[in-house]
Design a protein around this motif. Structure first.
Motif, mmCIF file in Angstrom:
data_model
loop_
_atom_site.group_PDB
_atom_site.id
_atom_site.type_symbol
_atom_site.label_atom_id
_atom_site.label_comp_id
_atom_site.label_asym_id
_atom_site.label_seq_id
_atom_site.Cartn_x
_atom_site.Cartn_y
_atom_site.Cartn_z
ATOM 1 N N ALA A 236 40.730 30.799 37.105
ATOM 2 C CA ALA A 236 41.075 29.697 38.005
ATOM 3 C C ALA A 236 41.818 30.186 39.246
ATOM 4 C CB ALA A 236 41.920 28.662 37.268
ATOM 5 N N LEU A 237 42.694 31.195 39.074
ATOM 6 C CA LEU A 237 43.445 31.718 40.206
ATOM 7 C C LEU A 237 42.544 32.476 41.179
ATOM 8 C CD1 LEU A 237 46.710 33.031 38.495
ATOM 9 C CD2 LEU A 237 46.442 31.016 39.952
ATOM 10 N N ARG A 238 41.491 33.069 40.652
ATOM 11 C CA ARG A 238 40.608 33.893 41.497
ATOM 12 C C ARG A 238 40.035 33.100 42.674
ATOM 13 N NH1 ARG A 238 37.346 38.443 40.496
ATOM 14 N NH2 ARG A 238 36.449 39.065 42.492
ATOM 15 N N VAL A 305 36.346 44.980 45.769
ATOM 16 C CA VAL A 305 35.295 45.074 46.800
ATOM 17 C C VAL A 305 35.474 43.986 47.848
ATOM 18 C CG1 VAL A 305 32.809 44.826 47.210
ATOM 19 C CG2 VAL A 305 33.634 46.243 45.322
ATOM 20 N N GLU A 306 35.820 42.777 47.411
ATOM 21 C CA GLU A 306 36.050 41.691 48.361
ATOM 22 C C GLU A 306 37.165 42.047 49.341
ATOM 23 O OE1 GLU A 306 36.831 38.126 46.211
ATOM 24 O OE2 GLU A 306 34.836 38.010 45.321
ATOM 25 N N GLY A 307 38.279 42.577 48.813
ATOM 26 C CA GLY A 307 39.391 42.940 49.672
ATOM 27 C C GLY A 307 39.028 44.031 50.661
ATOM 28 N N SER A 392 42.608 40.081 53.508
ATOM 29 C CA SER A 392 42.258 41.279 52.746
ATOM 30 C C SER A 392 43.393 41.673 51.807
ATOM 31 C CB SER A 392 41.948 42.430 53.706
ATOM 32 O OG SER A 392 41.789 43.645 53.006
ATOM 33 N N ALA A 393 44.638 41.594 52.288
ATOM 34 C CA ALA A 393 45.788 41.937 51.446
ATOM 35 C C ALA A 393 45.892 40.995 50.253
ATOM 36 C CB ALA A 393 47.066 41.892 52.283
ATOM 37 N N LEU A 394 45.628 39.710 50.481
ATOM 38 C CA LEU A 394 45.665 38.742 49.376
ATOM 39 C C LEU A 394 44.602 39.062 48.328
ATOM 40 C CD1 LEU A 394 46.196 35.379 51.321
ATOM 41 C CD2 LEU A 394 47.824 36.506 49.791
ATOM 42 N N LEU A 395 43.403 39.415 48.783
ATOM 43 C CA LEU A 395 42.325 39.739 47.847
ATOM 44 C C LEU A 395 42.630 41.016 47.066
ATOM 45 C CD1 LEU A 395 39.224 38.898 50.082
ATOM 46 C CD2 LEU A 395 40.096 37.592 48.151
ATOM 47 N N ALA A 397 45.618 42.038 46.320
ATOM 48 C CA ALA A 397 46.632 41.647 45.345
ATOM 49 C C ALA A 397 45.991 40.939 44.161
ATOM 50 C CB ALA A 397 47.676 40.752 46.009
ATOM 51 N N MET A 398 44.941 40.153 44.441
ATOM 52 C CA MET A 398 44.230 39.449 43.376
ATOM 53 C C MET A 398 43.571 40.426 42.412
ATOM 54 S SD MET A 398 43.846 36.368 42.408
ATOM 55 C CE MET A 398 43.338 36.231 40.709
ATOM 56 N N THR A 399 43.283 41.635 42.889
ATOM 57 C CA THR A 399 42.695 42.653 42.015
ATOM 58 C C THR A 399 43.634 42.948 40.836
ATOM 59 O OG1 THR A 399 41.555 43.666 43.896
ATOM 60 C CG2 THR A 399 41.801 44.997 41.911
ATOM 61 N N PHE A 400 44.918 43.049 41.123
ATOM 62 C CA PHE A 400 45.882 43.357 40.063
ATOM 63 C C PHE A 400 46.048 42.179 39.106
ATOM 64 C CE2 PHE A 400 47.035 46.013 43.706
ATOM 65 C CZ PHE A 400 46.995 47.265 43.111
ATOM 66 N N VAL A 401 45.986 40.955 39.644
ATOM 67 C CA VAL A 401 46.062 39.775 38.780
ATOM 68 C C VAL A 401 44.857 39.729 37.845
ATOM 69 C CG1 VAL A 401 46.105 37.248 38.732
ATOM 70 C CG2 VAL A 401 47.392 38.484 40.485
ATOM 71 N N THR A 402 43.669 39.959 38.424
ATOM 72 C CA THR A 402 42.454 39.958 37.618
ATOM 73 C C THR A 402 42.492 41.048 36.564
ATOM 74 O OG1 THR A 402 41.196 39.116 39.510
ATOM 75 C CG2 THR A 402 39.934 40.108 37.723
ATOM 76 N N ALA A 403 42.989 42.220 36.957
ATOM 77 C CA ALA A 403 43.036 43.352 36.027
ATOM 78 C C ALA A 403 43.963 43.093 34.848
ATOM 79 C CB ALA A 403 43.476 44.609 36.772
ATOM 80 N N SER A 404 44.936 42.194 35.007
ATOM 81 C CA SER A 404 45.863 41.920 33.910
ATOM 82 C C SER A 404 45.466 40.706 33.079
ATOM 83 C CB SER A 404 47.274 41.709 34.465
ATOM 84 O OG SER A 404 47.308 40.590 35.331
ATOM 85 N N LEU A 405 44.808 39.716 33.700
ATOM 86 C CA LEU A 405 44.483 38.482 32.992
ATOM 87 C C LEU A 405 43.060 38.444 32.441
ATOM 88 C CD1 LEU A 405 46.187 35.781 35.273
ATOM 89 C CD2 LEU A 405 47.022 36.748 33.128
ATOM 90 N N THR A 406 42.136 39.114 33.098
ATOM 91 C CA THR A 406 40.724 39.044 32.660
ATOM 92 C C THR A 406 40.184 40.447 32.403
ATOM 93 O OG1 THR A 406 39.987 38.964 34.981
ATOM 94 C CG2 THR A 406 40.271 36.868 33.845
ATOM 95 N N THR A 407 40.896 41.209 31.615
ATOM 96 C CA THR A 407 40.420 42.534 31.239
ATOM 97 C C THR A 407 39.241 42.407 30.263
ATOM 98 O OG1 THR A 407 41.928 42.645 29.359
ATOM 99 C CG2 THR A 407 42.749 43.453 31.475
ATOM 100 N N ASN A 408 38.543 43.504 30.069
ATOM 101 C CA ASN A 408 37.446 43.501 29.097
ATOM 102 C C ASN A 408 37.948 43.112 27.708
ATOM 103 O OD1 ASN A 408 35.260 44.178 30.731
ATOM 104 N ND2 ASN A 408 35.597 46.386 30.517
ATOM 105 N N HIS A 409 39.119 43.635 27.359
ATOM 106 C CA HIS A 409 39.668 43.344 26.027
ATOM 107 C C HIS A 409 39.964 41.856 25.877
ATOM 108 C CE1 HIS A 409 41.876 43.944 22.312
ATOM 109 N NE2 HIS A 409 42.924 43.314 22.835
ATOM 110 N N ARG A 410 40.601 41.252 26.872
ATOM 111 C CA ARG A 410 40.930 39.825 26.793
ATOM 112 C C ARG A 410 39.661 38.976 26.766
ATOM 113 N NH1 ARG A 410 46.246 38.823 27.317
ATOM 114 N NH2 ARG A 410 47.572 40.254 28.517
#
Length: 445
Positions: A236-238, A305-307, A392-395, A397-410
């Motif tokens: 949802a945050l993405r 890639v978006e950023g 670009s900076a916001l996107l 930053a979103m990379t780190f949010v995505t990497a913590s909330l939507t990892t492959n494991h999760r």
């Protein structure tokens, strides 16, 4: 669900009708998106009034997006979709008739746009909830289906529809709206033939959602479910953060193209088409990207890639590199929309799907005005490149949010939790079959 085939290496025949309806409706939407501002500009040249007409379609999401999701979870999704499309077909006849009698006005267009936006709220939410019902929440089938739907919608809204709408408007200002009305009517007919969804008994909803306190209580339950589920929160945050980043540059894009990239008015349309081409490619190959990197890994990669693509666009010295960056940006966005929708449809319980979809969309829509205001401030204070650099900076930053909330494991854990567990009868049957095989092998030896 009666009449629904499970996906076994392919998509059920009913999906072809849904796909066709999506393609027809997407074409009509593209025609409408080009024709509406042309029609409004023929009635007024006031910039504020024109922007009001354009923004009106988003207002229903802000006013009652959550309620719409709760209503969709109460109603049959298939019936909701075809009824809404039939209503939109009738509604679009209003400007056609008004044009014929020369009584078109800005208030009339605002009213039509608002009602069409309300219909889009209900239709889009119902469609996102109906697809997993149609495909039995099977992730591989959902990924293929979402890829095809996204690609078809992008082609209709981004390539074929807008130029068609512009050409039809030169023939007659009501002609594009007549075609859009026809597209909604055809979509309604196709969706009417789809299998009906499961009945949503009130008692069942009470059992699953707790004591029912009305539509607002159900809407809040959907929002709470999203904010307490890490994967869904990440999904949802993405788009919410993405909308802030993209809308920051959207308002000054035409000025940036003219003054920094030295692109003519005719070339501006080609620049926008680059992003649409990338989006089509990204949605087409989203499944392969997900299989190679894992869904969580792919979502993290597309965020990065978006950023980087938006950063490249901000510092581009000319039209060609800028167009290439927009194509890459569009590809990452297209892949993200397919993968994100697939995960959401696979893990959300059917009785909450409408509300979860509405919460996600509401966050994205609410973020867009913030991005536009931010972009205007940055451009006026620091120059035309500033909105794209900050975006670009916001996107990134979103990379780190995505990497913590939507990892492959999760994501894998969420998919595993959503899979239906075998019943006692099924377990007993498997045990009996195993015993029978063992006895047969023993007798043979």
């Amino acid at each position: 669900m009666t009449g629904i085939q499970k996906v076994t290496g392919g998509l059920p025949p009913a999906f072809l009708r849904l796909w066709a309806a999506s393609g027809v409706s997407g074409l009509g939407d593209g025609v409408y998106l080009a024709a509406l501002p042309l029609l409004a500009s023929s009635l007024t040249h006031d910039p504020f009034t024109l922007s009001l007409v354009a923004a009106t379609a988003l207002v229903p999401w802000l006013l009652f997006g959550l309620i719409g999701g709760a209503l969709v979870d109460r109603w049959d999704r298939q019936r909701t979709m075809w009824t809404v499309d039939a209503g939109r077909a009738v509604l679009l006849a209003v400007p056609v008739v008004a044009a014929a009698f020369d009584v078109l006005s800005i208030p009339l267009l605002v009213g039509v746009a608002f009602l069409l936006g309300t219909g889009q709220l209900l239709f889009d939410t119902a469609a996102q909830a109906y697809i997993p019902e149609l495909l039995s929440r099977e992730p591989a089938g959902l990924r293929v289906a979402n890829s095809r739907l996204q690609a078809t919608t992008s082609a209709g809204e981004g390539f074929v529809g807008p130029p068609t709408g512009s050409v039809l408007f030169t023939i007659g200002r009501a002609v594009p709206f007549a075609l859009d009305a026809l597209s909604f009517a055809l979509s309604a007919i196709l969706i009417r033939t789809l299998p009906a969804g499961p009945k949503r008994a009130e008692a069942s909803d009470k059992a699953k959602d707790g004591a029912r306190g009305g539509i607002w209580a159900e809407a809040r339950a959907g929002a709470s479910y999203v904010f307490h589920h890490r994967v869904l929160l990440g999904l949802a945050l993405r788009p919410a953060i993405g909308n802030i980043a993209f809308m920051a540059g959207e308002g000054v894009l035409v000025l940036f193209a003219h003054e920094r990239l030295h692109i003519s008015s005719s070339g501006y349309g080609l620049l926008l088409a680059c992003e649409a081409v990338g989006g089509l490619a990204g949605s087409t190959f989203a499944g392969r990207i997900g299989e190679r990197l894992g869904t969580g890994g792919a979502l993290t990669a597309t965020a990065a890639v978006e950023g980087l693509a938006l950063l490249g666009f901000a510092v581009s010295p000319g039209a060609v590199p800028a167009g290439c960056c927009l194509a890459v940006l569009g590809a990452a966005m297209g892949a993200t929309m397919v993968l994100g929708a697939t995960v959401r449809q696979s893990i959300v319980p059917a009785e909450l799907m409408g509300r979860v979809t509405a919460v996600t969309r509401l966050l994205a829509v609410s973020a867009a005005p913030l991005g536009a205001l931010l972009g205007g401030f940055l451009a006026s204070s620091y120059g035309l490149r500033a909105p794209f650099l900050v975006g670009s900076a916001l996107l990134m930053a979103m990379t780190f949010v995505t990497a913590s909330l939507t990892t492959n494991h999760r994501v894998e854990d969420a998919l595993a939790a959503a899979r239906p567990r075998p019943t006692t009868a099924e377990v007993t049957e498997d045990v009996e079959v195993t015993k029978a095989v063992a006895v047969t092998e023993a007798a043979a030896s």
